[in-house]
Enzyme design. Structure first.
Site, PDB file in Angstrom:
ATOM      1  N   GLU A   1       0.828  -1.209   0.000  1.00  0.00           N
ATOM      2  CA  GLU A   1       0.000   0.000   0.000  1.00  0.00           C
ATOM      3  C   GLU A   1       0.867   1.266   0.000  1.00  0.00           C
ATOM      4  OE1 GLU A   1      -2.682   1.466  -0.345  1.00  0.00           O
ATOM      5  OE2 GLU A   1      -4.400   0.188   0.117  1.00  0.00           O
TER       6      GLU A   1
ATOM      7  N   ASP B   1      -9.648   1.574  -4.103  1.00  0.00           N
ATOM      8  CA  ASP B   1      -8.647   1.589  -3.034  1.00  0.00           C
ATOM      9  C   ASP B   1      -8.004   2.972  -3.040  1.00  0.00           C
ATOM     10  OD1 ASP B   1      -6.489   0.822  -1.209  1.00  0.00           O
ATOM     11  OD2 ASP B   1      -7.052  -1.238  -1.652  1.00  0.00           O
TER      12      ASP B   1
ATOM     13  N   ASN C   1      -4.721   3.977   7.781  1.00  0.00           N
ATOM     14  CA  ASN C   1      -4.724   3.228   6.528  1.00  0.00           C
ATOM     15  C   ASN C   1      -4.110   3.930   5.327  1.00  0.00           C
ATOM     16  OD1 ASN C   1      -5.484   0.773   5.140  1.00  0.00           O
ATOM     17  ND2 ASN C   1      -6.958   2.030   4.021  1.00  0.00           N
TER      18      ASN C   1
ATOM     19  N   ARG D   1      -7.098   1.019  12.980  1.00  0.00           N
ATOM     20  CA  ARG D   1      -5.732   1.307  12.548  1.00  0.00           C
ATOM     21  C   ARG D   1      -5.768   2.417  11.512  1.00  0.00           C
ATOM     22  NH1 ARG D   1      -4.605  -0.615   7.452  1.00  0.00           N
ATOM     23  NH2 ARG D   1      -5.807  -2.375   6.646  1.00  0.00           N
TER      24      ARG D   1
ATOM     25  N   ASN E   1      -9.963   5.178   2.428  1.00  0.00           N
ATOM     26  CA  ASN E   1      -8.773   5.256   1.585  1.00  0.00           C
ATOM     27  C   ASN E   1      -8.610   6.691   1.103  1.00  0.00           C
ATOM     28  OD1 ASN E   1      -6.925   2.901   0.931  1.00  0.00           O
ATOM     29  ND2 ASN E   1      -8.939   1.885   0.927  1.00  0.00           N
TER      30      ASN E   1
ATOM     31  N   GLU F   1     -12.323  -4.840   9.522  1.00  0.00           N
ATOM     32  CA  GLU F   1     -13.019  -4.500   8.281  1.00  0.00           C
ATOM     33  C   GLU F   1     -14.511  -4.795   8.367  1.00  0.00           C
ATOM     34  OE1 GLU F   1     -11.017  -6.185   4.900  1.00  0.00           O
ATOM     35  OE2 GLU F   1      -9.062  -5.410   5.517  1.00  0.00           O
TER      36      GLU F   1
END
Length: 290
Positions: free
Chosen positions: A16, A197, A101, A99, A147, A120
């Site tokens: 990522e 994403d 991201n 968390r 995102n 999630e």
């Protein structure tokens, strides 16, 4: 657009957050689930791994020559010279089950980032802005997987992604305020099986998004019209950034977590760092102001 290539085979579980470091002329990115911070130097193909203290969602070059990172439990700095992580601050009010991201900087050096439910499942995620030592909630909330954000070149627009609901949102932005977010693109209407994403914006204001479970990256005009789809030899495309001397090389992170043996055989480059060339370059991102 030409020359799709695998430049680093690394079996990322959840690659990522690629970002071009103009100061060092390298790409930084993370493998969230393996707690790894990576760098890749396209000039000579060298790379390195640094182990993070916990899940690491994003990395950004900072104004003091270090890197600013978002880990599960807050913001950290990282020294490329010593490979040491140092805790900077917690994110006030964040749940221990969440968390961090994804993130970006705007032209003033502010850092926009999101949180999400690590499982999630729950709609506990939201967006924040970090401005020279202060973290403030800003932007949409009540999101399972955030995102972005991503901003355009003059930081007049900011894009927020709600991945589970397959939507990208947009809001007006200036130094003082962020506007109310509205729908920019409904990905489900165009790519029913894919999830948007990480987003990235090029120098003409076009918005690219990785398509998780979609084997592609898509480019949208500033008006939200689909203008290009780049099919890629990996199933889960997470995010791209623009780098290289002309900012026309797209560096693309991918993921292989949760894929069956057959899916991996069908998409063997899942978990690799890929590149392709773009017609419209990116723009140089501001360093995070510390």
């Amino acid at each position: 657009m030409t020359d799709i290539a695998e430049v680093l085979q690394a079996d990322f579980a959840l690659g990522e957050g690629p970002i071009w470091d103009a100061r060092r002329k390298v790409v930084w990115f993370v493998d969230i689930k393996r707690h790894r911070l990576w760098h890749f130097d396209p000039a000579n193909g060298s790379n390195s791994i640094s182990d993070a203290p916990d899940q690491i969602g994003w990395v950004l070059p900072a104004s003091n020559g270090q890197l600013l990172c978002g880990l599960k439990d807050g913001l950290y700095t990282f020294s490329p010279e010593t490979s040491r992580f140092s805790k900077l601050m917690d994110v006030p009010g964040e749940l221990p089950t969440n968390r961090l991201n994804d993130a970006c900087t705007d032209r003033w050096g502010r850092v926009w980032f999101g949180s999400m439910d690590d499982g999630e499942d729950d709609k506990n995620g939201r967006f924040y802005v970090f401005d020279r030592g202060t973290i403030t909630p800003s932007g949409p909330s009540g999101i399972t997987i955030t995102n972005g954000p991503a901003v355009n070149a003059d930081s007049s627009r900011i894009y927020f992604t709600d991945s589970v609901n397959q939507k990208i949102m947009v809001a007006d932005l200036d130094r003082e305020n962020v506007g109310e977010a509205s729908l920019f693109v409904d990905i489900a209407a165009l790519f029913p099986e894919a999830f948007p994403d990480g987003p990235a914006v090029d120098s003409e204001g076009n918005v690219w998004t990785g398509l998780y479970n979609g084997s592609a990256a898509a480019r949208f005009s500033p008006a939200g019209k689909l203008i290009e789809t780049v099919e890629l030899p990996a199933k889960n495309i997470t995010k791209l950034c623009f780098g290289g001397p002309d900012l026309r090389t797209a560096f693309v992170t991918t993921a292989r977590q949760g894929m069956s043996d057959q899916a991996l055989a069908d998409s063997p480059l899942s978990g690799s760092l890929l590149t392709f060339r773009v017609d419209v370059p990116g723009f140089e991102q501001a360093e995070a102001a510390l």
